[in-house]
Scaffold this motif. Sequence first.
Motif, PDB file in Angstrom:
ATOM      1  N   GLU A  47      65.636  -1.837  20.088  1.00  0.00           N
ATOM      2  CA  GLU A  47      66.852  -1.205  19.577  1.00  0.00           C
ATOM      3  C   GLU A  47      67.234  -1.751  18.205  1.00  0.00           C
ATOM      4  N   LYS A  57      65.124  -0.182  15.595  1.00  0.00           N
ATOM      5  CA  LYS A  57      65.563   1.190  15.311  1.00  0.00           C
ATOM      6  C   LYS A  57      66.801   1.191  14.418  1.00  0.00           C
ATOM      7  N   GLU A  58      67.723   0.283  14.690  1.00  0.00           N
ATOM      8  CA  GLU A  58      68.932   0.183  13.865  1.00  0.00           C
ATOM      9  C   GLU A  58      68.588  -0.251  12.445  1.00  0.00           C
ATOM     10  N   GLN A  59      67.643  -1.160  12.317  1.00  0.00           N
ATOM     11  CA  GLN A  59      67.237  -1.620  10.985  1.00  0.00           C
ATOM     12  C   GLN A  59      66.576  -0.480  10.209  1.00  0.00           C
ATOM     13  N   ILE A  60      65.744   0.303  10.880  1.00  0.00           N
ATOM     14  CA  ILE A  60      65.110   1.447  10.229  1.00  0.00           C
ATOM     15  C   ILE A  60      66.166   2.443   9.776  1.00  0.00           C
ATOM     16  N   LYS A  61      67.151   2.686  10.634  1.00  0.00           N
ATOM     17  CA  LYS A  61      68.232   3.610  10.277  1.00  0.00           C
ATOM     18  C   LYS A  61      68.985   3.101   9.046  1.00  0.00           C
ATOM     19  N   HIS A  62      69.296   1.820   9.031  1.00  0.00           N
ATOM     20  CA  HIS A  62      70.001   1.227   7.895  1.00  0.00           C
ATOM     21  C   HIS A  62      69.172   1.327   6.607  1.00  0.00           C
ATOM     22  N   GLU A  63      67.901   0.964   6.695  1.00  0.00           N
ATOM     23  CA  GLU A  63      67.028   0.988   5.526  1.00  0.00           C
ATOM     24  C   GLU A  63      66.842   2.410   5.001  1.00  0.00           C
ATOM     25  N   THR A  64      66.793   3.385   5.909  1.00  0.00           N
ATOM     26  CA  THR A  64      66.647   4.785   5.503  1.00  0.00           C
ATOM     27  C   THR A  64      67.906   5.266   4.783  1.00  0.00           C
ATOM     28  N   GLU A  65      69.057   4.887   5.284  1.00  0.00           N
ATOM     29  CA  GLU A  65      70.308   5.258   4.618  1.00  0.00           C
ATOM     30  C   GLU A  65      70.378   4.632   3.222  1.00  0.00           C
ATOM     31  N   ARG A 118      68.174   6.619   0.908  1.00  0.00           N
ATOM     32  CA  ARG A 118      68.855   7.860   0.524  1.00  0.00           C
ATOM     33  C   ARG A 118      69.897   7.590  -0.571  1.00  0.00           C
ATOM     34  N   VAL A 146      60.583   0.719   4.648  1.00  0.00           N
ATOM     35  CA  VAL A 146      60.813   1.653   5.756  1.00  0.00           C
ATOM     36  C   VAL A 146      59.495   1.957   6.466  1.00  0.00           C
TER      37      VAL A 146
END
Length: 80
Positions: free
Chosen positions: A2, A5-13, A16, A66
């Motif tokens: 988990e 997944k949160e780190q990937i979400k943060h890095e993707t944001e 962007r 990412v």
Amino acid sequence: MESLKEQIKHETELLRLLWITAIVTTGGALGLLLGEATPVRILLAGLGFLITLILIAVVLRQEITVRRLLRQMREKERQA
């Protein structure tokens, strides 16, 4: 898993946000060149383009981060 997944979400944001900032900076620099060509405007436009190049380098590095995290996540999923 988990936290990955949160780190990937943060890095993707962040990726962007960096792209948006690079696009806006480029637009601002181009806008300065559309007006009267004074030394100050040319200097600021040049500085804007330099910042854009730096941002693009940071974006590419963020992209690598990412992709690395996604690879790690896939490897952990295979192991599970």
